[in-house]
Design an enzyme around this catalytic site. Structure first.
Site, PDB file in Angstrom:
ATOM      1  N   ASP A 197     -45.233  -6.434 -40.020  1.00  0.00           N
ATOM      2  CA  ASP A 197     -45.408  -7.009 -38.690  1.00  0.00           C
ATOM      3  C   ASP A 197     -46.633  -6.365 -38.048  1.00  0.00           C
ATOM      4  OD1 ASP A 197     -44.716  -8.378 -36.238  1.00  0.00           O
ATOM      5  OD2 ASP A 197     -44.002  -6.448 -35.503  1.00  0.00           O
ATOM      6  N   ASP A 204     -40.526  -3.775 -36.172  1.00  0.00           N
ATOM      7  CA  ASP A 204     -39.891  -2.965 -35.138  1.00  0.00           C
ATOM      8  C   ASP A 204     -39.203  -3.772 -34.050  1.00  0.00           C
ATOM      9  OD1 ASP A 204     -42.165  -3.997 -33.904  1.00  0.00           O
ATOM     10  OD2 ASP A 204     -42.376  -2.245 -32.604  1.00  0.00           O
ATOM     11  N   ASP A 260     -37.925  -9.317 -35.875  1.00  0.00           N
ATOM     12  CA  ASP A 260     -38.124  -8.929 -37.274  1.00  0.00           C
ATOM     13  C   ASP A 260     -36.798  -8.770 -38.022  1.00  0.00           C
ATOM     14  OD1 ASP A 260     -40.936  -8.747 -37.019  1.00  0.00           O
ATOM     15  OD2 ASP A 260     -40.730  -6.770 -36.101  1.00  0.00           O
TER      16      ASP A 260
END
Length: 767
Positions: A455, A655, A659
């Site tokens: 990410d 995080d 996600d």
């Protein structure tokens, strides 16, 4: 008349019991009031912290449920019970599932039994080996030597070794033969044979009787038991060392805290702190619990938890983590999470759970163990029969020695320890550098990873974006639009929301009242201001709200994204009111971490919900060539599924809440510690430091751990494959070598110690 009815009574403020007030009753004066207690323990607790009991905090704390201690087996973690004991499968002593710094009672017991066994075995060996040692024992003693040996050996066998026989009995009762089955059979056979030879020698043929009667194995049983205890003590001590990381984490919490009360600041026991208490953290003190700064400023060393060496500046409103070390400033904090709810307690629980988990590779050892003990008993019986049929005279003596040697040397303990001891050590080593392993399966999967999906926000970048542009698209001013956007983001925890709120706060803007908030994952947020519907988010949100984007606005947004900025659109009704752009700096460690990951043979793909242009700008600055942008949570999960379908072993690092589906769908999910609780729960690995260097550490740790496990399994398999034939007498026709049961016992103990010693090398692994 009942005179006791006239005796005044009081109420113990600690336990609530009614107390008769007499001249000898226990009491304590506090702020002009005398309090009476049922016993010294309650008085001591009250004197340590009167405020805790008088303020009602004790009742609040008492409502928190206290879980009882459960016990489990380090080799068979599926075995769980409420009381201490031994494992019905492997016979090992059960360990408390709740981490503890208390010494092992089994270690203390076995150490005592080993000492007594050794003290009795030394004269036992001297008596048995006297003639060979040149001691010249008088011939008149010879008829009584076997009786003396029986007297010395019996306490060793019947008292010291009694736990061995209990575990052997339990293994047969539970139909789970294990190392104790073999040891129990071997020692019992040697001891009973020796008793028979001593007290009924006439049952043996004359060919078996020498000058001192029939040969016995009393000294062998004593030495075998002593050596087994030695191996167990060494093993227990080594296993205790694998828990050093947990004990180090537990030691991070101070025993006391300085509570700020209406009448001053007082040092009180840490267990008396509840959420909401104000605490003073002095310079160079440890932060006692989780909370937030309400007064003061300082730098806090969080390296013992995160592995990151640089202190973190803390000012009013900043979060503090229990166990971290305050710098030169003084802080006043408000406790928000205490006891088992603190980050440190959760880390300890996670490391402890990882130690108890099983790696898939353990299945190999399990399959072998299922047939190992019966096979060894069969080999021992075959060796006995072979020596009786083909061995030299006296055949029974040689046959007994061979059978006992096979039973003793073939201990499967090393095989059972091969995997869990490495996992235990690795979990502790990882925790010391901020890499938390949720379970052993995640560690094994990570070692095989060839593709890493990352990410962007909060993972590659700092996750602390700042508003760079507010572009009005109507009549409202930039400040009015920023205030409106901040009102929408109230209560949100996303980094972009924090950036907007901080920008509004820096300008001192008053936020308008809005209601009916609705968060749309991967799109943005919708709310109401009076009769007007408001929206703040990306193009996907605009499409769902039927808000059109003029071409010139789309071009302007594209230009902002080309500079690596994230663009959000603010809508009022069906009108597009503003563009708000934010820039999120890349973490200083990201570039080096990516280079390290590439050197480890990892393919890196950036996956983000940001627009393609923004994502490309960030990727280009980091030298990344594979980018998937504009992904909703389902899109990230679909990307993971597609990669896995192609045969890749995929790790996902993220995080945020968005996600979580991808983290759960990957072969192994990696949560960046400062992120959301949902992300941490969905992941198998958590990085407390929150940057990509932790991923490189985790991969190094996982690969070293799996290499260590394979080495341990090789030692265990190779040891048994080599030693069992020798113990059975395979080399006798060629070399004349016969393995003594005592040598077999020493070799058996050393096999377990060698596996543990190899696993402990992971403690020194450079990460």
């Amino acid at each position: 008349m009942d005179q006791t009815a006239d005796i005044p009574t009081g109420k113990d403020p600690v336990c609530g019991m009614s107390v008769k007030i007499t001249d000898t009753s226990r009491k304590h004066d506090h702020q002009g009031t005398t309090y009476h207690f049922c016993g010294e323990k309650c008085r001591t607790r009250f004197k340590a912290d009167p405020y805790f009991y008088l303020s009602g905090n004790a009742k609040i704390r008492g409502k928190l449920a206290v879980k009882g201690v459960s016990y489990t087996c380090p080799m068979d973690p599926e075995v769980v019970q409420d009381t201490p004991g031994t494992c019905p499968k492997c016979g090992m002593a059960l360990e408390p599932m709740t981490p503890s710094t208390a010494p092992s009672p089994e270690l203390a017991d076995f150490t005592r039994r080993m000492g007594i066994s050794a003290a009795l075995s030394v004269p036992l060996v001297v008596l048995a080996m006297g003639p060979m040692l040149g001691l010249g024992l008088p011939m008149a003693w010879h008829p009584y030597l076997n009786y003396a040996q029986a007297a010395l050996a019996s306490p060793v066998v019947l008292w010291a070794a009694w736990p061995f026989f209990q575990r052997a009995r339990d293994s047969l009762a539970n139909r789970s033969p294990n190392m104790w089955t073999l040891i129990g059979l071997g020692v019992a056979a040697a001891y009973l044979y020796s008793l028979l030879a001593t007290f009924a020698p006439w049952v043996f043929p004359l060919a078996y009787q020498g000058a001192m009667g029939v040969e016995t194995y009393f000294e062998a049983t004593g030495v075998i038991i002593t050596l087994v205890f030695l191996g167990q003590v060494l093993e227990l001590r080594a296993r205790a060392r694998t828990g050093d990381a947990i004990r180090a984490l537990m030691d991070l919490s101070p025993a006391t805290a300085f509570r700020v009360q209406p009448d001053g600041t007082f040092e009180v026991p840490l267990e008396n702190i509840i959420a909401g208490d104000l605490l003073r953290v002095r310079a160079a003190d440890k932060v006692p619990v989780d909370g937030e700064v309400v007064e003061g400023a300082s730098s806090v060393d969080e390296s013992l938890l995160t592995g990151e060496p640089l202190p973190v500046e803390k000012t009013v409103g900043a979060a503090l983590t229990g166990g971290t070390l305050n710098g030169s400033g003084t802080l006043v904090m408000r406790a928000t999470r205490v006891g088992a709810a603190t980050v440190l307690a959760q880390i300890i629980d996670m490391v402890s759970a990882a130690r108890r988990s099983r790696a898939p590779i353990q299945a190999l050892a399990d399959r072998v163990a299922a047939w190992f003990v019966p096979t060894v008993v069969g080999v021992a019986l075959a060796a006995f029969a072979g020596w009786m049929a083909f061995g030299p005279s006296p055949g029974f003596v040689y046959a007994m020695a061979a059978a006992v040697s096979v039973l003793i040397i073939a201990c499967p303990c090393a095989l059972g320890l091969a995997t869990p001891i490495s996992i235990t050590t690795a979990a502790g080593r990882g925790a010391s550098v901020g890499v938390l392993v949720k379970d052993a399966a995640a560690l094994e999967s990570l070692a095989k990873v060839d593709t890493l999906v990352i990410d962007k926000t909060g993972t590659l970048t700092l996750g602390r974006p700042q508003v760079s542009d507010v572009v009005p698209l109507g009549a409202d001013s930039a400040e009015t639009l920023l205030a409106l956007a901040a009102a929408l983001e109230q209560g949100a925890s996303h980094p972009l929301a924090k950036a907007i709120l901080q920008a509004a706060a820096d300008k001192g803007l008053d936020l308008p009242a809005v209601s009916q908030f609705e968060s749309r994952a991967g799109q943005g947020i919708v709310a109401q201001r009076g009769a007007t519907r408001l929206g703040l988010g990306n193009e996907a949100l605009l499409a769902s709200l039927n808000v059109a984007v003029p071409p010139q606005v789309a071009d302007q947004a594209k230009s902002l994204r080309a500079m690596g900025k994230t663009v959000m659109f603010l809508t009022q009704g069906t009108d597009l009111s503003a563009m708000i752009a934010a820039a999120d700096p890349i973490k200083p460690t990201t570039a080096q971490a990516l280079a390290t990951l590439k050197s480890q043979g990892i393919t890196i793909i950036m996956a983000t919900g940001d627009a393609q242009a923004t994502a490309r700008a960030v990727a280009q600055s980091l030298g990344l060539t594979q980018v998937s942008a504009g992904l909703l949570p389902a899109g990230k999960a679909a990307l993971i599924a597609h990669l896995r379908a192609q045969g890749h072993v995929v790790a996902m690092a993220g995080d945020g809440v968005n996600d979580a589906p991808a983290l759960a769908g990957a072969n192994v999910g990696i949560a960046m510690g400062p992120g959301s609780d949902v992300a941490v729960e969905s992941a198998g690995i958590t990085l407390l430091g929150g940057d990509l260097t932790g991923i490189a550490r985790a991969i190094t740790l996982s690969r070293a751990t799996m290499r260590n496990i394979r080495q341990n399994l090789f030692f265990a398999f190779g040891y048994n494959a080599l030693c069992i034939p020798i113990a059975a007498g395979l080399l006798y026709p060629v070399t004349g070598l016969v393995l003594s049961p005592m040598i077999a016992a020493a070799a058996m103990s050393l096999s377990s110690v060698s596996v543990i010693t190899n696993a402990l090398r992971l403690r020194a692994l450079k990460l």
